[in-house]
Write an enzyme that holds these catalytic residues in place. Structure first.
Site, PDB file in Angstrom:
ATOM      1  N   ASP A  96       0.806  -1.216   0.000  1.00  0.00           N
ATOM      2  CA  ASP A  96       0.000   0.000   0.000  1.00  0.00           C
ATOM      3  C   ASP A  96       0.843   1.271   0.000  1.00  0.00           C
ATOM      4  O   ASP A  96       2.063   1.232   0.215  1.00  0.00           O
ATOM      5  CB  ASP A  96      -0.966   0.000   1.205  1.00  0.00           C
ATOM      6  CG  ASP A  96      -0.301  -0.533   2.484  1.00  0.00           C
ATOM      7  OD1 ASP A  96       0.939  -0.522   2.565  1.00  0.00           O
ATOM      8  OD2 ASP A  96      -1.027  -0.969   3.383  1.00  0.00           O
TER       9      ASP A  96
ATOM     10  N   GLU B  22      -9.682  -2.002   5.482  1.00  0.00           N
ATOM     11  CA  GLU B  22     -10.337  -1.655   6.732  1.00  0.00           C
ATOM     12  C   GLU B  22     -11.581  -2.533   6.933  1.00  0.00           C
ATOM     13  O   GLU B  22     -12.052  -3.172   5.986  1.00  0.00           O
ATOM     14  CB  GLU B  22     -10.727  -0.177   6.690  1.00  0.00           C
ATOM     15  CG  GLU B  22      -9.550   0.781   6.490  1.00  0.00           C
ATOM     16  CD  GLU B  22      -8.641   0.908   7.716  1.00  0.00           C
ATOM     17  OE1 GLU B  22      -8.433  -0.092   8.433  1.00  0.00           O
ATOM     18  OE2 GLU B  22      -8.126   2.016   7.944  1.00  0.00           O
TER      19      GLU B  22
ATOM     20  N   ASP C  30      -7.449  -2.283  14.008  1.00  0.00           N
ATOM     21  CA  ASP C  30      -8.827  -2.636  13.656  1.00  0.00           C
ATOM     22  C   ASP C  30      -8.888  -3.929  12.841  1.00  0.00           C
ATOM     23  O   ASP C  30      -9.901  -4.239  12.234  1.00  0.00           O
ATOM     24  CB  ASP C  30      -9.496  -1.473  12.892  1.00  0.00           C
ATOM     25  CG  ASP C  30      -8.781  -1.129  11.589  1.00  0.00           C
ATOM     26  OD1 ASP C  30      -7.842  -1.868  11.183  1.00  0.00           O
ATOM     27  OD2 ASP C  30      -9.159  -0.126  10.953  1.00  0.00           O
TER      28      ASP C  30
ATOM     29  N   HIS D 166      -7.056  -4.745  10.181  1.00  0.00           N
ATOM     30  CA  HIS D 166      -6.788  -4.678   8.739  1.00  0.00           C
ATOM     31  C   HIS D 166      -5.476  -5.359   8.351  1.00  0.00           C
ATOM     32  O   HIS D 166      -4.534  -5.431   9.135  1.00  0.00           O
ATOM     33  CB  HIS D 166      -6.836  -3.227   8.219  1.00  0.00           C
ATOM     34  CG  HIS D 166      -5.722  -2.338   8.692  1.00  0.00           C
ATOM     35  ND1 HIS D 166      -5.909  -1.005   8.986  1.00  0.00           N
ATOM     36  CD2 HIS D 166      -4.395  -2.562   8.908  1.00  0.00           C
ATOM     37  CE1 HIS D 166      -4.760  -0.473   9.349  1.00  0.00           C
ATOM     38  NE2 HIS D 166      -3.826  -1.394   9.309  1.00  0.00           N
TER      39      HIS D 166
END
Ligand code: F6R
Length: 260
Positions: free
Chosen positions: A67, A143, A136, A138
């Site tokens: 990413d 997400e 979270d 990910h």
């Protein structure tokens, strides 16, 4: 999923480096999928050491990063290209034309994401994908709620991710709100996945990802469906795993086989 519980961050990083190095030695022109963030820094340090002291050769290796923040140029100190250059690429003998980090500056995002997927395919697919896990749940910047079949695309970061990552920026307002990320489906196509996690802060999400239900609400949980996924977690991150003793027992038993 193979779960390895390492004593501490250093041991986690060493074990991860051993696995990545094995891929590089067995297939010198392998394709590595790489991650940024705090978690893999120790792994990269160990790979650099192996390159410098043991001649681990990266001259034919190709890499694809998961990413990049949307809007940051590669020379921005918080960009993921910059991170990779500083923490790995400049210290090893990988030709820079062999490294791929998504561009955070493209205008036609859709076309670019298709192109990134195509480049991975042209390279023969990813042999081993290194992954960290977000607070979270990910992987990449997928997400909660990301389709488990998703491909490379632009994602809006959650408030939690923005907050978690603000430690690298001067002000929270400086953290980009978007990123280009490989999709969950893209990650799942890697031949092998290597999930790393350390520290108490990750204990709950690690337990959800490894032992909880497979759900798009914790995208790392999809790795339970991957045919060859190794999770290496330190003692702190393993604290909430219910089957901790069993994983340790399995690793001890498997020492009689030739398993790295
Ligand atoms: C980074 C990435 C993220 C991180 C995750 C954990 O390329 O894809 O999924 O792996 O946010 O970050 P750290 O390691 O900083 O806790």
């Amino acid at each position: 999923m193979r779960v390895i519980i390492a004593d501490n961050y250093e041991a986690m990083s060493k074990k991860a480096a051993e696995i990545v190095a094995k891929t590089v030695m067995e297939k010198p022109d392998c394709v590595l999928g790489l991650a940024t963030g705090s978690t893999p820094i120790g792994l990269y340090k160990e790979l650099i050491r192996m390159h410098k002291q043991q001649g681990l050769d990266f001259s034919k290796v190709r890499t694809f990063n998961l990413d990049e923040y949307y809007g940051l140029p590669p020379e921005h100190p918080q960009s993921y290209y910059y991170f990779m250059y500083e923490n790995l690429f400049k210290h090893i003998n990988i030709p820079l034309q062999n490294v791929n980090v998504p561009s955070g500056l493209v205008k036609d995002v859709k076309a670019y994401c298709l192109h990134y997927e195509e480049m991975i395919k042209q390279a023969g697919g990813i042999d081993i994908q290194v992954l960290g896990i977000g607070g979270d749940g990910h992987i990449g910047f997928n997400e909660p709620g990301s389709s488990l079949g998703s491909r490379t695309r632009l994602k809006t970061l959650t408030e939690q991710t923005v907050k978690d990552n603000s430690r690298f920026f001067e002000r929270i307002e400086d953290v980009p709100r978007f990123a280009i990320t490989m999709g969950v489906g893209t990650i799942m196509e890697a031949r092998k996945c290597l999930l790393l996690a350390n520290g108490t802060k990750k204990a709950n999400v690690v337990a959800q990802a490894i032992e909880g239900p497979v759900t798009a609400q914790v995208t790392a949980s999809v790795l339970q469906l991957h045919p060859d996924c190794v999770a290496i977690v330190d003692q702190e991150a393993a604290a909430e795993l219910k089957r901790k003793e069993y994983y340790t027992y399995v690793e001890r038993m498997s020492q009689q086989f030739d398993k790295v």
